[in-house]
Design a protein around this motif. Structure first.
Motif, PDB file in Angstrom:
ATOM      1  N   GLY A  97     -11.455  -6.519  -1.276  1.00  0.00           N
ATOM      2  CA  GLY A  97     -10.180  -7.066  -1.727  1.00  0.00           C
ATOM      3  C   GLY A  97     -10.022  -6.999  -3.236  1.00  0.00           C
ATOM      4  N   GLU A  98     -11.108  -7.263  -3.950  1.00  0.00           N
ATOM      5  CA  GLU A  98     -11.051  -7.225  -5.413  1.00  0.00           C
ATOM      6  C   GLU A  98     -10.881  -5.803  -5.931  1.00  0.00           C
ATOM      7  OE1 GLU A  98     -13.800 -11.198  -6.312  1.00  0.00           O
ATOM      8  OE2 GLU A  98     -14.727  -9.218  -6.117  1.00  0.00           O
ATOM      9  N   ASN A  99     -11.467  -4.811  -5.261  1.00  0.00           N
ATOM     10  CA  ASN A  99     -11.270  -3.419  -5.653  1.00  0.00           C
ATOM     11  C   ASN A  99      -9.812  -3.013  -5.509  1.00  0.00           C
ATOM     12  OD1 ASN A  99     -13.642  -1.398  -6.336  1.00  0.00           O
ATOM     13  ND2 ASN A  99     -14.530  -2.963  -5.006  1.00  0.00           N
ATOM     14  N   LEU A 100      -9.160  -3.448  -4.438  1.00  0.00           N
ATOM     15  CA  LEU A 100      -7.750  -3.135  -4.259  1.00  0.00           C
ATOM     16  C   LEU A 100      -6.893  -3.901  -5.263  1.00  0.00           C
ATOM     17  CD1 LEU A 100      -8.873  -1.841  -1.655  1.00  0.00           C
ATOM     18  CD2 LEU A 100      -6.772  -2.575  -0.513  1.00  0.00           C
ATOM     19  N   HIS A 127     -11.085  -7.816   8.329  1.00  0.00           N
ATOM     20  CA  HIS A 127     -12.268  -8.681   8.309  1.00  0.00           C
ATOM     21  C   HIS A 127     -13.253  -8.291   7.200  1.00  0.00           C
ATOM     22  CE1 HIS A 127     -13.280  -5.126  10.608  1.00  0.00           C
ATOM     23  NE2 HIS A 127     -14.568  -5.433  10.578  1.00  0.00           N
ATOM     24  N   LYS A 128     -12.966  -7.196   6.490  1.00  0.00           N
ATOM     25  CA  LYS A 128     -13.851  -6.743   5.422  1.00  0.00           C
ATOM     26  C   LYS A 128     -13.323  -7.113   4.027  1.00  0.00           C
ATOM     27  CE  LYS A 128     -16.790  -4.548   8.121  1.00  0.00           C
ATOM     28  NZ  LYS A 128     -18.210  -4.956   8.248  1.00  0.00           N
ATOM     29  N   PHE A 129     -12.306  -7.943   3.953  1.00  0.00           N
ATOM     30  CA  PHE A 129     -11.681  -8.292   2.677  1.00  0.00           C
ATOM     31  C   PHE A 129     -12.708  -8.780   1.659  1.00  0.00           C
ATOM     32  CE2 PHE A 129      -9.429 -10.765  -0.434  1.00  0.00           C
ATOM     33  CZ  PHE A 129      -8.174 -10.200  -0.544  1.00  0.00           C
ATOM     34  N   ASN A 130     -13.620  -9.625   2.078  1.00  0.00           N
ATOM     35  CA  ASN A 130     -14.591 -10.226   1.161  1.00  0.00           C
ATOM     36  C   ASN A 130     -15.956  -9.541   1.183  1.00  0.00           C
ATOM     37  OD1 ASN A 130     -12.891 -12.349   0.139  1.00  0.00           O
ATOM     38  ND2 ASN A 130     -13.080 -13.343   2.144  1.00  0.00           N
ATOM     39  N   SER A 131     -16.026  -8.370   1.823  1.00  0.00           N
ATOM     40  CA  SER A 131     -17.293  -7.632   1.879  1.00  0.00           C
ATOM     41  C   SER A 131     -17.442  -6.730   0.663  1.00  0.00           C
ATOM     42  CB  SER A 131     -17.346  -6.773   3.150  1.00  0.00           C
ATOM     43  OG  SER A 131     -17.263  -7.570   4.312  1.00  0.00           O
ATOM     44  N   LYS A 132     -18.675  -6.445   0.295  1.00  0.00           N
ATOM     45  CA  LYS A 132     -18.941  -5.483  -0.768  1.00  0.00           C
ATOM     46  C   LYS A 132     -18.870  -4.062  -0.180  1.00  0.00           C
ATOM     47  CE  LYS A 132     -19.751  -8.346  -4.183  1.00  0.00           C
ATOM     48  NZ  LYS A 132     -21.115  -8.601  -4.662  1.00  0.00           N
ATOM     49  N   PRO A 133     -18.400  -3.108  -0.942  1.00  0.00           N
ATOM     50  CA  PRO A 133     -18.302  -1.736  -0.432  1.00  0.00           C
ATOM     51  C   PRO A 133     -19.629  -1.189   0.094  1.00  0.00           C
ATOM     52  CG  PRO A 133     -17.067  -1.941  -2.479  1.00  0.00           C
ATOM     53  CD  PRO A 133     -17.818  -3.233  -2.298  1.00  0.00           C
ATOM     54  N   SER A 134     -20.724  -1.596  -0.522  1.00  0.00           N
ATOM     55  CA  SER A 134     -22.036  -1.079  -0.114  1.00  0.00           C
ATOM     56  C   SER A 134     -22.421  -1.493   1.303  1.00  0.00           C
ATOM     57  CB  SER A 134     -23.111  -1.543  -1.094  1.00  0.00           C
ATOM     58  OG  SER A 134     -23.161  -2.962  -1.137  1.00  0.00           O
ATOM     59  N   SER A 135     -21.774  -2.525   1.830  1.00  0.00           N
ATOM     60  CA  SER A 135     -22.099  -2.994   3.180  1.00  0.00           C
ATOM     61  C   SER A 135     -21.294  -2.272   4.255  1.00  0.00           C
ATOM     62  CB  SER A 135     -21.845  -4.501   3.290  1.00  0.00           C
ATOM     63  OG  SER A 135     -20.453  -4.790   3.269  1.00  0.00           O
ATOM     64  N   LEU A 136     -20.376  -1.399   3.850  1.00  0.00           N
ATOM     65  CA  LEU A 136     -19.509  -0.715   4.793  1.00  0.00           C
ATOM     66  C   LEU A 136     -20.110   0.616   5.237  1.00  0.00           C
ATOM     67  CD1 LEU A 136     -16.035  -1.179   3.039  1.00  0.00           C
ATOM     68  CD2 LEU A 136     -17.224  -2.756   4.565  1.00  0.00           C
ATOM     69  N   SER A 137     -19.734   1.047   6.414  1.00  0.00           N
ATOM     70  CA  SER A 137     -20.125   2.376   6.875  1.00  0.00           C
ATOM     71  C   SER A 137     -19.325   3.425   6.108  1.00  0.00           C
ATOM     72  CB  SER A 137     -19.843   2.520   8.374  1.00  0.00           C
ATOM     73  OG  SER A 137     -18.436   2.521   8.608  1.00  0.00           O
ATOM     74  N   GLN A 138     -19.720   4.689   6.238  1.00  0.00           N
ATOM     75  CA  GLN A 138     -19.006   5.767   5.543  1.00  0.00           C
ATOM     76  C   GLN A 138     -17.547   5.815   5.979  1.00  0.00           C
ATOM     77  OE1 GLN A 138     -20.676   9.685   6.051  1.00  0.00           O
ATOM     78  NE2 GLN A 138     -19.117  10.672   4.821  1.00  0.00           N
ATOM     79  N   GLY A 139     -17.314   5.664   7.274  1.00  0.00           N
ATOM     80  CA  GLY A 139     -15.949   5.692   7.776  1.00  0.00           C
ATOM     81  C   GLY A 139     -15.124   4.532   7.256  1.00  0.00           C
ATOM     82  N   GLU A 140     -15.734   3.347   7.157  1.00  0.00           N
ATOM     83  CA  GLU A 140     -15.031   2.178   6.632  1.00  0.00           C
ATOM     84  C   GLU A 140     -14.718   2.361   5.147  1.00  0.00           C
ATOM     85  OE1 GLU A 140     -16.777  -1.360   9.556  1.00  0.00           O
ATOM     86  OE2 GLU A 140     -17.882  -0.775   7.748  1.00  0.00           O
ATOM     87  N   GLN A 142     -14.198   5.133   3.682  1.00  0.00           N
ATOM     88  CA  GLN A 142     -13.126   6.123   3.607  1.00  0.00           C
ATOM     89  C   GLN A 142     -11.766   5.462   3.843  1.00  0.00           C
ATOM     90  OE1 GLN A 142     -13.360   9.395   6.455  1.00  0.00           O
ATOM     91  NE2 GLN A 142     -13.006  10.805   4.773  1.00  0.00           N
ATOM     92  N   ARG A 143     -11.712   4.543   4.800  1.00  0.00           N
ATOM     93  CA  ARG A 143     -10.457   3.849   5.084  1.00  0.00           C
ATOM     94  C   ARG A 143     -10.077   2.918   3.936  1.00  0.00           C
ATOM     95  NH1 ARG A 143     -11.273   1.026  10.540  1.00  0.00           N
ATOM     96  NH2 ARG A 143     -13.440   1.654  10.348  1.00  0.00           N
ATOM     97  N   VAL A 144     -11.068   2.284   3.306  1.00  0.00           N
ATOM     98  CA  VAL A 144     -10.766   1.447   2.139  1.00  0.00           C
ATOM     99  C   VAL A 144     -10.236   2.307   0.999  1.00  0.00           C
ATOM    100  CG1 VAL A 144     -11.752  -0.051   0.359  1.00  0.00           C
ATOM    101  CG2 VAL A 144     -12.429  -0.354   2.740  1.00  0.00           C
ATOM    102  N   ALA A 145     -10.806   3.507   0.841  1.00  0.00           N
ATOM    103  CA  ALA A 145     -10.316   4.417  -0.192  1.00  0.00           C
ATOM    104  C   ALA A 145      -8.863   4.800   0.074  1.00  0.00           C
ATOM    105  CB  ALA A 145     -11.195   5.668  -0.248  1.00  0.00           C
ATOM    106  N   ILE A 146      -8.515   4.987   1.343  1.00  0.00           N
ATOM    107  CA  ILE A 146      -7.121   5.272   1.702  1.00  0.00           C
ATOM    108  C   ILE A 146      -6.248   4.063   1.386  1.00  0.00           C
ATOM    109  CG2 ILE A 146      -5.567   5.712   3.637  1.00  0.00           C
ATOM    110  CD1 ILE A 146      -7.830   7.389   4.894  1.00  0.00           C
ATOM    111  N   ALA A 147      -6.742   2.857   1.706  1.00  0.00           N
ATOM    112  CA  ALA A 147      -5.985   1.636   1.394  1.00  0.00           C
ATOM    113  C   ALA A 147      -5.738   1.517  -0.099  1.00  0.00           C
ATOM    114  CB  ALA A 147      -6.743   0.417   1.915  1.00  0.00           C
ATOM    115  N   ARG A 148      -6.757   1.812  -0.893  1.00  0.00           N
ATOM    116  CA  ARG A 148      -6.609   1.734  -2.352  1.00  0.00           C
ATOM    117  C   ARG A 148      -5.569   2.741  -2.844  1.00  0.00           C
ATOM    118  NH1 ARG A 148     -11.925   2.895  -5.656  1.00  0.00           N
ATOM    119  NH2 ARG A 148     -11.579   4.900  -4.628  1.00  0.00           N
ATOM    120  N   ALA A 149      -5.548   3.922  -2.240  1.00  0.00           N
ATOM    121  CA  ALA A 149      -4.569   4.941  -2.641  1.00  0.00           C
ATOM    122  C   ALA A 149      -3.147   4.525  -2.288  1.00  0.00           C
ATOM    123  CB  ALA A 149      -4.906   6.271  -1.978  1.00  0.00           C
TER     124      ALA A 149
END
Length: 208
Positions: A97-100, A127-140, A142-149
């Motif tokens: 969430g903070e990255n976005l 459900h990943k709003f408060n998670s650190k990026p390092s705890s996400l899978s590669q696919g997750e 990628q989706r966060v990167a799309i959300a940021r874009a």
């Protein structure tokens, strides 16, 4: 919406890259395809205002990127261009969430947690709003990167090799996600790739 004319760039004095003119309408989806080493990522960085061409112009939303000073270019890019890099480049110390939220701040916008949450929900990542990026899978990631874009409702979305490391099933899912996400904000989508599997998905194509 996205136009280039006589675009050239050189990393040294002896090897100049010359690119075909591009004219992508608002809301259109395009595929830019070419083999590794032909200048695809360089072109994407020129389109995103991350590199300055030696000659020629890049115009987005009737704005010539080359006519903007560095601070105005940063702000324009943050508001109008969403870039999905091959590597995610998250700030590791911040949550998803903070990255976005940081992407909103850098564009001169107020942090809108409700929009961030809604966008993550849309991508099944609420459900990943408060998670650190390092705890996400590669696919997750990628989706966060799309959300940021997409967070600032850009006019143009540039995706650099979004399927290069994916199998056929995940490739279909990622392209579908990009197309749907671009359609939601009526953004021009340009996917830059050497992945020949995508040729059948896009009627609008540019070959380098």
């Amino acid at each position: 919406m996205l136009k280039t004319k006589d675009l050239q760039y050189s990393y040294d004095s002896s090897n100049a890259l010359r690119f075909p003119d591009i004219n992508c309408d608002k809301g259109a989806h395009w595929l830019l395809i070419g083999q590794s080493g032909c200048g695809k990522t360089t072109l994407l960085h020129l389109l995103g205002g991350l590199l300055t061409p030696n000659s020629g112009s890049v115009t987005i939303a009737n704005t010539n990127l080359n006519a903007l000073g560095s601070s105005k270019l940063d702000q324009f890019r943050g508001k109008n261009i969403g870039i999905i890099f091959q590597k995610s480049h998250f700030v590791k110390a911040l949550t998803v969430g903070e990255n976005l939220g940081l992407a909103q701040q850098l564009a001169g916008e107020k942090i809108d947690k409700a929009r961030t949450q809604a966008l993550l929900d849309r991508l099944n990542l609420g459900h990943k709003f408060n998670s650190k990026p390092s705890s996400l899978s590669q696919g997750e990631q990628q989706r966060v990167a799309i959300a940021r874009a997409l967070i600032n409702k850009p006019a143009v979305i540039l995706a650099d090799e979004p399927t290069s490391a994916l199998d056929d099933t995940n490739t279909d899912e990622v392209i579908k996600l990009l197309e749907e996400a671009a359609a939601e904000v009526n953004a021009t989508l340009l996917v830059v790739t050497h992945d020949n599997r995508l040729k059948e998905r896009f009627k609008n194509q540019i070959q380098l």
